[in-house]
Design a protein around this motif. Sequence first.
Motif, mmCIF file in Angstrom:
data_model
loop_
_atom_site.group_PDB
_atom_site.id
_atom_site.type_symbol
_atom_site.label_atom_id
_atom_site.label_comp_id
_atom_site.label_asym_id
_atom_site.label_seq_id
_atom_site.Cartn_x
_atom_site.Cartn_y
_atom_site.Cartn_z
ATOM 1 N N LEU A 30 0.805 -1.220 0.000
ATOM 2 C CA LEU A 30 0.000 0.000 0.000
ATOM 3 C C LEU A 30 0.837 1.267 0.000
ATOM 4 C CD1 LEU A 30 -2.719 -1.081 2.572
ATOM 5 C CD2 LEU A 30 -2.840 -1.145 0.087
ATOM 6 N N GLY A 31 2.131 1.129 0.173
ATOM 7 C CA GLY A 31 2.990 2.306 0.186
ATOM 8 C C GLY A 31 3.081 2.911 1.576
ATOM 9 N N GLN A 32 3.918 3.928 1.697
ATOM 10 C CA GLN A 32 4.169 4.568 2.991
ATOM 11 C C GLN A 32 3.878 6.064 2.970
ATOM 12 O OE1 GLN A 32 5.305 2.754 5.690
ATOM 13 N NE2 GLN A 32 5.087 0.954 4.416
ATOM 14 N N GLU A 33 3.263 6.560 1.895
ATOM 15 C CA GLU A 33 3.054 7.998 1.757
ATOM 16 C C GLU A 33 2.021 8.493 2.772
ATOM 17 O OE1 GLU A 33 2.052 6.079 -1.202
ATOM 18 O OE2 GLU A 33 4.192 5.832 -1.507
ATOM 19 N N VAL A 34 2.145 9.764 3.127
ATOM 20 C CA VAL A 34 1.167 10.424 3.988
ATOM 21 C C VAL A 34 -0.064 10.714 3.131
ATOM 22 C CG1 VAL A 34 0.704 12.516 5.325
ATOM 23 C CG2 VAL A 34 2.954 11.434 5.429
ATOM 24 N N VAL A 35 -1.247 10.455 3.692
ATOM 25 C CA VAL A 35 -2.487 10.721 2.965
ATOM 26 C C VAL A 35 -2.789 12.216 3.056
ATOM 27 C CG1 VAL A 35 -4.947 10.201 2.828
ATOM 28 C CG2 VAL A 35 -3.336 8.425 3.504
ATOM 29 N N ARG A 36 -2.981 12.846 1.908
ATOM 30 C CA ARG A 36 -3.238 14.295 1.882
ATOM 31 C C ARG A 36 -4.633 14.603 2.402
ATOM 32 N NH1 ARG A 36 -2.355 15.171 -4.062
ATOM 33 N NH2 ARG A 36 -3.689 16.932 -3.608
#
Length: 65
Positions: free
Chosen positions: A42-48
């Motif tokens: 799912l990835g590690q990015e922060v959800v905007r």
Amino acid sequence: MASNPEDDLKNASRTPPYKRVPRVAPEQSPMTPVEKAPDPALGQEVVRKERYTSPEFMQLEWERV
């Protein structure tokens, strides 16, 4: 003898008696998965924040649900 509405309600809301169900070993059931499915990437990015506040994103969600 007239029935008591409170007793009628209690009797109607009782749960059915417990019924023991035999256990089936996973290898005896073709519908039971034995292995754990791999975790999705799912990835590690922060959800905007726009994902929760944007009318456009909300519209997309409603169209695809």
